[in-house]
Structures are given as C-alpha cells and as structure tokens.
Write a protein that holds these residues in place. Structure first.
Motif: not given
Length: 318
Positions: A11-19, A92-103
């Motif tokens: 799980l990755s976003f930016g320079l962060v990678s989480v196995p 890889t699960i590539d995160i593209v954005s963060f949004v409000p949970t109810e969005a």
C-alpha cells in the motif's frame, strides 16, 4: 481455522510504502441450494458442454476461451496468451487521493477485503490507520487484480484497515432513469414522519441481532422431509392492493403502534418527599371522613322526617 491471505501487496502513497496482506472479509451464506436430479432413478445430473455442430460432449481439456468482437465472430486465445494479458497485474495498491469518509456514496461500494500488516509493516500500518481515523478521511486507490483494475476505498475500521472495491460510474445505473414522481410535502406530514423515525430510531446497527428467517424456515421443512413428513406449504402473504391513503392519518396511526422491539422502561421511584406526603395524607383523609359521618347521618334523618307518611290501605275484612 486460521485465516489465509489471498495476496501480498504494498500500500503506497508518496514515498510511503506499507507491506500488507489481503484477506477476504465476507462469505456468502444466503439461500439454500438444491441439486438437479433424474426423476426416474434419483441420480444427480451432471452439467456438460455440447458442441451444437456435431452434438458431441466437449471435455474441459478441449476448451479454449474466445472474445466476441462481432456477432458470431470470435478471436481465440490460448492459455499462454491469457497469462500474458494478466502479466501487467501489479502488487501495489496505489493511493491517488484522500477524501472525507462520507464523500463516497455507498451505492459504489462493492466487495470488501481486510488488510493486515505484513513483515515490518506494523508501524506504518497503524500510523496510516490512526491518521485517517483522526482526520475523518479515507483513501481512494487503484488496485489491479485478476486481470481487472479496480478503484478501491481504503478506510480505517475499528480493528484495522478495510479495502473495498468500488464500482465504476458506468456500472451504476442512474436513478433518474426510473422516473420518480415529484410531490409536495406539507410541514405537518414531515413532522409526523420525523416523529415516527424517532420512535424507531436506535443508536447503532447490530448485524448479529438479525438472522435469515426464511432460510431457517426452509431448512426446517427440509428436516421434516428427511424425517419422512410431508412438507406443508408456507402460508400465503396477502399483498395489499394499490389504494389511495391519507398520508397524515397513516403516519398518526403508525405513531400509535409500538416499535417491533421495545425495551420496557424502568418506572422511576417516587421522590422521598412525595412518598412521605402520601403516607401522611392517608390518615388525614380517613379522619376527615370519620368527622363528617355524623353530619351526613343527621342530614339524611331530617330529610326522612320532612317526608309525609305513606297512606295506609283500608279495606273490609271478610
């Protein structure tokens, strides 16, 4: 039985990678399955694929997959070619954005999965979980899995991260296409409806409080059949016909009905002063009634004396 992961991902976003490891979160248990049987001998039937040209049964080893690009025209793919098409699948699960949970409208939510930290992934995993929980956000990501690219939501659950595949816009039909009638709502009707909602309202949804009653009924009838009893037909449910109703009266009648699940409220104990007042009031009332008794008897006696004496019957003795 210990849960088994279906894939190892990053799980990755930016320079962060989480196995992380991916686990299925749900399993279907709805409905009761029946098999097709031969009526004459009671043998279970097998499904077979038959070629319409020569009527012969085709074994699975002789089957290939094809894509219909025009009506009744196909291009054939061998197994190696299909594997090559899926070679682009990433881990890889590539995160593209963060949004409000109810969005994200729940209608787009599809199949859920659990994510668990893999080796050396515990710290960044928990950090991402707590950060999304505190900020009230979820992640939108891309995930390529089994030959299809999914848009997914990654959100913080109570115990960990949850990945849920999302439907694309062209996979969700527009509700505007079904032609819902526009009507005017009166303030009185709205107020009664809101009162009815408050009467049935609970603080949370407890999935364990509900069960598939129809499935249990069918299984009970199957048990009767196994025991040699005749299956009885379920009572027919009368379907109400279409009728014009008074909405306000229907809402008022609904408010008078008790909710299906109701917990009896405890009666609050009377205040100490009120109990003391009740105890002292009882003797005083009895004394007042005793004092007034002679006066009531005197009134009744005076009223009797003022009445004329009844006339006596006269007659001749025989």
């Amino acid at each position: 039985m210990a849960a088994r992961s279906i894939a190892s991902m990053t799980l990755s976003f930016g320079l962060v990678s989480v196995p992380v490891k991916v686990y299925t979160a749900t399993e279907s248990k709805s409905g009761v399955g029946f098999n097709l049987m031969h009526k004459e001998c009671g043998t279970r039937l097998r499904q077979q694929y038959v070629c319409p040209h020569d009527g012969k049964v085709v074994e699975r080893a002789d089957m290939v997959k094809g894509y219909e690009f025009e009506k009744e025209k196909y291009v054939i793919f061998e197994k190696s070619e299909l594997e090559a098409l899926e070679a682009s699948a990433s881990h890889t699960i590539d995160i593209v954005s963060f949004v409000p949970t109810e969005a994200i409208d729940p209608i787009y939510l599809d199949k859920p999965y659990y994510l668990a930290p893999d080796k050396r992934g515990g710290k960044p995993y928990r950090l991402l979980q707590e950060a999304m929980k505190d900020s009230g956000t979820c992640a939108v990501a891309r995930w390529t899995w089994k030959g299809k690219q999914h848009m997914v939501q990654v959100r913080a659950g109570n115990d960990g991260l949850i990945l849920q595949t999302l439907l694309y816009a062209d996979e969700v039909r527009s509700q505007a296409d079904i032609g819902i009638e526009e009507t005017d709502i009166q303030p009185t009707e709205l107020q009664l409806a809101e009162q009815l909602i408050d009467q049935y309202r609970v603080d949370s949804y407890d999935a364990a409080a509900y069960k598939d009653e129809e499935k249990e009924r069918i299984l009970a009838e199957i048990d009767k059949k196994i025991a040699g009893n005749k299956i009885t037909a379920a009572p027919a449910i009368e379907q109400p016909g279409a009728q014009v109703i008074d909405l306000v009266e229907a809402l008022r009648a609904s408010l008078k009905k008790k909710p299906p699940v109701e917990r009896p409220a405890e009666q609050p104990a009377a205040p100490r002063a009120a109990r003391k007042s009740a105890r002292t009031a009882a003797p005083a009332q009895e004394a007042a009634e005793a004092a007034s008794a002679p006066k009531r008897r005197a009134v009744r006696r005076a009223a009797t004396e003022d009445q004329p004496a009844p006339a006596r019957k006269t007659g001749t003795k025989r």
